[in-house]
Scaffold this active site. Structure first.
Site, PDB file in Angstrom:
ATOM      1  N   HIS A 102      -9.855  -7.095  30.286  1.00 21.64           N
ATOM      2  CA  HIS A 102      -9.605  -5.768  30.859  1.00 21.64           C
ATOM      3  C   HIS A 102      -8.260  -5.791  31.558  1.00 21.64           C
ATOM      4  O   HIS A 102      -7.955  -6.741  32.295  1.00 21.64           O
ATOM      5  CB  HIS A 102     -10.706  -5.361  31.847  1.00 21.64           C
ATOM      6  CG  HIS A 102     -12.043  -5.281  31.193  1.00 21.64           C
ATOM      7  ND1 HIS A 102     -12.400  -4.230  30.377  1.00 21.64           N
ATOM      8  CD2 HIS A 102     -13.077  -6.139  31.191  1.00 21.64           C
ATOM      9  CE1 HIS A 102     -13.617  -4.446  29.907  1.00 21.64           C
ATOM     10  NE2 HIS A 102     -14.049  -5.599  30.378  1.00 21.64           N
ATOM     11  N   ARG A 109     -12.989  -1.330  41.130  1.00 24.22           N
ATOM     12  CA  ARG A 109     -13.039   0.092  40.793  1.00 24.22           C
ATOM     13  C   ARG A 109     -14.474   0.635  40.937  1.00 24.22           C
ATOM     14  O   ARG A 109     -15.268   0.062  41.672  1.00 24.22           O
ATOM     15  CB  ARG A 109     -12.462   0.290  39.372  1.00 24.22           C
ATOM     16  CG  ARG A 109     -11.017  -0.204  39.264  1.00 24.22           C
ATOM     17  CD  ARG A 109     -10.457  -0.006  37.873  1.00 24.22           C
ATOM     18  NE  ARG A 109     -10.413   1.414  37.522  1.00 24.22           N
ATOM     19  CZ  ARG A 109     -10.268   1.872  36.277  1.00 24.22           C
ATOM     20  NH1 ARG A 109     -10.132   1.013  35.273  1.00 24.22           N
ATOM     21  NH2 ARG A 109     -10.249   3.163  36.038  1.00 24.22           N
TER      22      ARG A 109
HETATM   23  C1  DQA Z   1     -10.600  -1.103  30.761  1.00 20.11           C
HETATM   24  C2  DQA Z   1     -11.569  -0.854  31.921  1.00 20.11           C
HETATM   25  C3  DQA Z   1     -12.668   0.106  31.499  1.00 20.11           C
HETATM   26  O1  DQA Z   1     -13.554   0.334  32.582  1.00 20.11           O
HETATM   27  C4  DQA Z   1     -12.058   1.446  31.081  1.00 20.11           C
HETATM   28  O2  DQA Z   1     -13.079   2.317  30.627  1.00 20.11           O
HETATM   29  C5  DQA Z   1     -10.994   1.280  30.069  1.00 20.11           C
HETATM   30  C6  DQA Z   1     -10.029   0.196  30.214  1.00 20.11           C
HETATM   31  C7  DQA Z   1      -9.401  -1.997  31.192  1.00 20.11           C
HETATM   32  O3  DQA Z   1      -8.763  -2.526  30.303  1.00 20.11           O
HETATM   33  O4  DQA Z   1      -9.124  -2.117  32.382  1.00 20.11           O
HETATM   34  O5  DQA Z   1     -10.850   2.093  29.169  1.00 20.11           O
HETATM   35  O6  DQA Z   1     -11.295  -1.785  29.730  1.00 20.11           O
END
Ligand code: DQA
Length: 152
Positions: A102, A109
């Site tokens: 991520h 968050r």
């Molecule tokens: C994400 C984190 C997820 O919660 C979010 O929905 C995303 C991006 C990240 O790369 O930080 O689309 O996967």
């Protein structure tokens, strides 16, 4: 060293990386991320493919097709990380080692981002390093695969 075949899957809204909520995800676009991964994999003697989709079924199809073709997966499933039992089932079906990444620190968050449905199946997880989460995750994936699935 064996030539590993690696597949990167970017989930929904990651096509907008670079312009989407730059305060959270930064200003590096997806094509730049893919280029960084490509350069890293070439340097490591690996073959890499990148795929992005906003559609759950398309991601499941790609995971199913990866069986017996790819040695490892690097996954940023975006919001499907937190919601998709179907993608988790697909990953369990193919038994291909994968690393979850991520861009943002999901644990800093909203609560709904704290739970990953695929994390229990992952070889490792990298969160919160911006685009470097991908390169760190790819290095980890290659290391685990070269060690025969063991952690190094
Ligand atoms: C994400 C984190 C997820 O919660 C979010 O929905 C995303 C991006 C990240 O790369 O930080 O689309 O996967």
């Amino acid at each position: 060293m064996s030539q590993l075949k690696l597949l990167v899957i970017h989930g929904p809204n990651l096509n907008l990386l670079g312009s989407r909520e730059p305060g959270i995800y930064g200003t590096t676009g997806l094509s730049r991320v893919d280029k960084m991964l490509e350069e890293l994999s070439v340097g490591q003697g690996c073959v890499l493919e990148c795929f992005q989709s906003n559609h759950e079924g398309a991601i499941i199809d790609r995971i199913q097709q990866a069986k017996a073709v790819f040695d490892g997966l690097l996954l940023n499933l975006g919001a499907y990380t937190h919601t998709s039992i179907a993608i988790r089932d697909a990953l369990a079906s193919v038994s291909i080692p994968f690393v979850e990444v991520h861009v943002s620190n999901v644990y800093a968050r909203e609560d709904f981002r704290h739970h990953s449905l695929v994390a229990p199946l992952a070889s490792g997880i990298v969160v919160g390093f911006g685009p470097s989460s991908y390169t760190l995750g790819l290095q980890g994936l290659i290391a685990v695969l070269r060690a025969g699935g063991e952690h190094v």
